[in-house]
Design a protein around this motif. Structure first.
Motif, mmCIF file in Angstrom:
data_model
loop_
_atom_site.group_PDB
_atom_site.id
_atom_site.type_symbol
_atom_site.label_atom_id
_atom_site.label_comp_id
_atom_site.label_asym_id
_atom_site.label_seq_id
_atom_site.Cartn_x
_atom_site.Cartn_y
_atom_site.Cartn_z
ATOM 1 N N ILE A 127 0.822 -1.217 0.000
ATOM 2 C CA ILE A 127 0.000 0.000 0.000
ATOM 3 C C ILE A 127 0.852 1.261 0.000
ATOM 4 O O ILE A 127 0.466 2.290 -0.574
ATOM 5 N N SER A 178 0.056 3.563 -3.141
ATOM 6 C CA SER A 178 -0.573 4.861 -2.889
ATOM 7 C C SER A 178 0.222 6.012 -3.499
ATOM 8 O O SER A 178 -0.348 7.034 -3.872
ATOM 9 N N GLN A 224 -6.057 2.133 4.624
ATOM 10 C CA GLN A 224 -6.748 3.323 4.121
ATOM 11 C C GLN A 224 -6.105 4.600 4.662
ATOM 12 O O GLN A 224 -6.065 5.620 3.972
ATOM 13 N N GLN A 263 -1.522 10.057 1.787
ATOM 14 C CA GLN A 263 -0.864 10.395 0.520
ATOM 15 C C GLN A 263 -1.717 11.381 -0.283
ATOM 16 O O GLN A 263 -1.208 12.379 -0.807
ATOM 17 N N VAL A 267 -3.249 5.533 2.379
ATOM 18 C CA VAL A 267 -3.688 6.116 1.110
ATOM 19 C C VAL A 267 -4.210 7.542 1.311
ATOM 20 O O VAL A 267 -3.854 8.468 0.574
ATOM 21 N N ALA A 311 -4.929 2.300 -5.176
ATOM 22 C CA ALA A 311 -4.541 1.917 -3.818
ATOM 23 C C ALA A 311 -5.745 1.906 -2.895
ATOM 24 O O ALA A 311 -5.915 1.002 -2.070
ATOM 25 N N LEU A 312 -6.598 2.914 -3.024
ATOM 26 C CA LEU A 312 -7.781 2.986 -2.169
ATOM 27 C C LEU A 312 -8.729 1.825 -2.447
ATOM 28 O O LEU A 312 -9.250 1.194 -1.522
ATOM 29 N N PRO A 336 -2.970 6.487 -6.290
ATOM 30 C CA PRO A 336 -3.811 6.565 -5.083
ATOM 31 C C PRO A 336 -5.197 5.954 -5.254
ATOM 32 O O PRO A 336 -5.710 5.308 -4.340
#
Length: 431
Positions: free
Chosen positions: A179, A183, A206, A212, A209, A190-191, A187
């Motif tokens: 992650i 991220s 989370q 970031q 992410v 990644a989420l 992003p």
């Protein structure tokens, strides 16, 4: 030569430096001489330098020698250095010789090094090789190195691999690495990936992410946080957004908090804003947090006091007339601590403002505790100036406790001055 140049160093350091130079011509002889050096940093430095030079020239020869070292710690140290250099030069060859080591010899450092370089060339081949490792601990080390290396270049591919793992424990171990890279590279992906993972690990994933995203677009990060249907997760994600924003723009962060539903406003978010705001505009920070109510307001004021006292205790002291109750006591304790750090006599003068109040004894204990770390005589002088015998003995006991490790003889002398029952208890505890 070192001595003629006026370079101060120990004799062992001269020897260590010379042996590393010698290794370019006679690595085995240099290694043997290093082995008989006195144990310590200089010997370790010599062994590492020699092993590195030897492995650069002839890694197989250096590896064979390292395997025969009888001292377990030194053998692992030299092997790790040799394999690090060998893996950099030829990852597949390093992996092949790694397979010849017993499981006990494959330390986390050795495994991590070899698989990092192996994955640099071909992460999928590295993953295939992991399946042949019999030890679960060694497999875990190899997976960590491979996934980290792979994610650095292609986070989505690494994420896809981790997602399909059947081993839940291994998946949870590798997910934070994935992650972090995913991220920064993508992003949105990644989420989506974080939300698909096991619920027990979603908070961290989370959070990573959202943190970031918040550096570039705090409003979007806040929308993501507010969209969570889990109250605990939503509140923590909001804190993450506020943390990122308040560091550079506490006023903007405060404005965001003012627009949030009451249920989503936590003391942690308030504290993050005022802690940073107090540095630039303490009056504005105080006014804003005073617009809140209850425990959130009190926690915010305490956070301002902690930060302000660490930067300017005089300025922090000027706000005390505006405070009361536990908030005032917290500010006084913080101010006393920082006054003590700068000037003990100033701290003693300061706490006189509280003589007769219940907090005075705590403030005096704070000053005495700081004094005992640097000037035991002064600490005792402060303790002996207390009129009440019970309070005086408590301070002497505090000083004795504090110096019992650094000066046990003096601590025993102080314990002997206490009333008999208390003295006996303290001596027994010290012994």
């Amino acid at each position: 030569v070192y001595k003629r140049q006026g370079i101060e160093s120990s004799e062992e350091q001269y020897v260590s430096n010379a042996l590393v130079e010698k290794a370019s011509q006679e690595p085995e002889a240099a290694m043997q001489e290093a082995m008989i050096m006195p144990a310590g940093h200089e010997r370790d430095s010599a062994l590492q330098g020699i092993a590195d030079t030897w492995a650069t020239q002839n890694p197989q020869q250096a590896f064979s020698y390292a395997e025969r070292i009888s001292d377990n710690r030194l053998r692992q140290q030299v092997l790790e250095t040799v394999l690090y250099r060998w893996a950099e030069l030829n990852p597949q060859a390093a992996f092949n010789v790694l397979q010849t080591l017993p499981n006990a010899g494959r330390t986390s450092g050795i495994n991590y090094t070899v698989f990092t370089y192996l994955a640099n060339e071909n992460p999928r081949e590295a993953l295939n090789a992991i399946e042949n490792i019999p030890s679960s601990r060694n497999r875990a080390d190899a997976y960590s190195a491979t996934i980290q290396t792979w994610a650095a270049s292609d986070a989505q591919a690494a994420a896809n691999f981790v997602a399909q793992l059947d081993n839940k424990q291994l998946k949870q171990q590798l997910a934070p690495t994935v992650i972090q890279y995913l991220s920064s590279q993508s992003p949105d992906e990644a989420l989506a990936w974080a939300k698909e993972q096991d619920p027990s690990g979603q908070l961290y994933l989370q959070n990573t992410v959202v943190s970031q995203i918040a550096t570039e677009n705090p409003e979007r990060a806040l929308q993501i946080a507010l969209s969570s249907q889990q109250p605990t997760l939503r509140q923590q994600l909001i804190v993450t957004v506020i943390d990122n924003l308040s560091y550079n723009d506490p006023i903007r962060a405060a404005g965001i908090i003012d627009q949030l539903p009451y249920a989503d406003v936590s003391a942690e978010a308030i504290n993050s804003v005022v802690y940073n705001w107090a540095n630039s505009d303490p009056d504005a920070a105080m006014a804003w947090v005073n617009s809140k109510s209850g425990q959130i307001r009190d926690d915010g004021l305490i956070s301002i006091g902690s930060q302000l006292a660490s930067v300017d205790p005089d300025l922090a002291a000027s706000y005390l007339p505006q405070l009361n109750g536990l908030v005032r006591e917290s500010w006084a304790e913080n101010i006393t601590y920082y006054y003590s750090s700068y000037d003990l006599s100033e701290a003693v003068t300061w706490i006189e403002n509280f003589r007769g109040e219940s907090i005075y004894e705590n403030l005096l204990r704070s000053v005495v505790g700081t004094a005992a770390s640097s000037d035991v005589g002064y600490a005792l002088q402060l303790a002996q100036g207390v009129p009440g015998s019970e309070q005086r003995n408590a301070l002497i006991s505090q000083i004795a406790d504090q110096i019992s490790n650094s000066d046990p003889q003096r601590a025993q002398q102080l314990y002997s001055r206490l009333p008999r029952d208390e003295n006996q208890n303290q001596i027994e505890e010290a012994n």
